[in-house]
Design an enzyme around this catalytic site. Structure first.
Site, PDB file in Angstrom:
ATOM      1  N   ARG A 136       0.791  -1.234   0.140  1.00 31.09           N
ATOM      2  CA  ARG A 136      -0.026   0.085  -0.086  1.00 31.09           C
ATOM      3  C   ARG A 136       0.787   1.058  -0.189  1.00 31.09           C
ATOM      4  NH1 ARG A 136      -1.542  -0.521   4.872  1.00 31.09           N
ATOM      5  NH2 ARG A 136      -2.874   1.519   5.097  1.00 31.09           N
ATOM      6  N   LYS A 137       2.140   1.193  -0.314  1.00 31.11           N
ATOM      7  CA  LYS A 137       3.048   2.295  -0.321  1.00 31.11           C
ATOM      8  C   LYS A 137       2.986   2.966  -1.680  1.00 31.11           C
ATOM      9  CE  LYS A 137       6.173   0.545   3.144  1.00 31.11           C
ATOM     10  NZ  LYS A 137       7.423  -0.067   3.488  1.00 31.11           N
ATOM     11  N   THR A 138       2.009   3.553  -1.936  1.00 35.75           N
ATOM     12  CA  THR A 138       1.560   4.218  -3.157  1.00 35.75           C
ATOM     13  C   THR A 138       1.106   5.602  -3.199  1.00 35.75           C
ATOM     14  OG1 THR A 138      -1.001   3.419  -2.763  1.00 35.75           O
ATOM     15  CG2 THR A 138       0.610   2.159  -4.146  1.00 35.75           C
ATOM     16  N   THR A 268       6.630   0.440  -6.043  1.00 34.16           N
ATOM     17  CA  THR A 268       5.836   1.716  -6.413  1.00 34.16           C
ATOM     18  C   THR A 268       6.433   3.085  -5.944  1.00 34.16           C
ATOM     19  OG1 THR A 268       4.615   1.040  -4.414  1.00 34.16           O
ATOM     20  CG2 THR A 268       3.557   0.563  -6.686  1.00 34.16           C
TER      21      THR A 268
END
Length: 286
Positions: A136-138, A268
């Site tokens: 979820r490191k977007t 990402t």
């Protein structure tokens, strides 16, 4: 590969917000030169080697400004590009071309950069038995685009958001009091619908997670020797995921390990953009 229907449905709001960010009231530069409609054609070119990702998003930027825009496509998502490849041509009102150009290129550069880095990560790992996952490191409001780009590059998506799966990390464990208690509470809340993944940082944690019945155990920032011991302890009783500061410089150390997944935020958050440009503008008849 192309965006799924649901992704196409969701992406318009994000693209419209990006256009509003770039055009507060008008494109004053373009409007100062072109007062009337004038049709033109322009080519999208790659400026370096890489994997193409986001062509539908690129096109949609123009279509939101003018649904009559025409495209001639030469490449599709997933294609390997070399420098100076012609990807597509656009035929539209020159004001639409100039106003949409930057936003469209920003999406394409970011998404293609992620797809390119993802492919390189998989090649560096060089192990078909281990699947590479994103995290979820977007970039805020870019998740739908970035996670799609990961798939184009050949990897897989971890959970999309906090509603998508139970993943108990260190702070969840601290809040619950222990690994066992965290899993117990999660199981009571969602007894069979969702798998329960838990993050562990040492072999003692691995043993506790197995006793508590975790479905997926994430081995976080463990050495290769610790991972090998953890694999023996788990003994196929749970899915094994490895994570923690994994990027293209160190992913190959996991090659040959009997693990199921590697998750990497670097896919990402550390991918360099792939460079493109719109060139060879010329006027055409309506």
């Amino acid at each position: 590969m192309s965006l799924k229907k649901i992704e196409k449905f969701q992406m318009d709001a994000s693209i419209e917000a990006a256009l509003k960010e770039d055009i507060t009231s008008e494109d004053i530069s373009t409007n100062s030169i072109y007062r009337n409609k004038k049709m033109a054609e322009i080519s999208l070119l790659s400026k370096e080697e890489g994997v193409l990702a986001g062509i539908d998003v690129f096109k949609r930027v123009f279509q939101i400004l003018d649904k009559s825009v025409e495209f001639i496509e030469y490449k599709k998502d997933g294609d390997i590009l070399v420098k100076n490849d012609i990807i597509l041509k656009i035929k539209a009102d020159i004001k639409v071309i100039l106003s949409a150009e930057r936003v469209a290129l920003n999406y394409l550069q970011r998404m293609s950069g992620i797809a390119t880095y993802t492919k390189k990560m998989i090649e560096k790992l060089d192990d078909k038995n281990i699947l590479l996952l994103d995290t979820r490191k977007t970039t805020p409001n870019m998740r739908i685009f970035e996670k799609y780009a990961v798939r184009v590059g050949g990897a897989y998506n971890h959970r999309y958001n906090l509603s998508d799966g139970i993943m108990l990390k260190d702070n969840h464990i601290d809040a619950a009091g222990s690994i066992s208690q965290a899993i117990k509470l999660a199981r009571e809340y969602s007894p069979f619908i969702k798998k329960i993944e838990i993050e562990v940082e040492d072999l003692k944690g691995v043993e506790e997670a197995i006793r508590a019945g975790a479905d997926i155990i994430m081995l976080d920032n463990m050495s290769i020797e610790e991972i090998k011991k953890a694999i023996e302890i788990i003994d196929k009783k749970a899915i094994i995921e490895c994570s923690g500061n994994i990027d293209i410089t160190n992913i190959n150390r996991f090659k040959g390990l009997k693990i199921d997944y590697i998750s990497s935020g670097a896919i990402t958050h550390s991918a360099k953009i792939l460079d493109f440009s719109l060139k060879n503008l010329r006027y055409v008849d309506d």
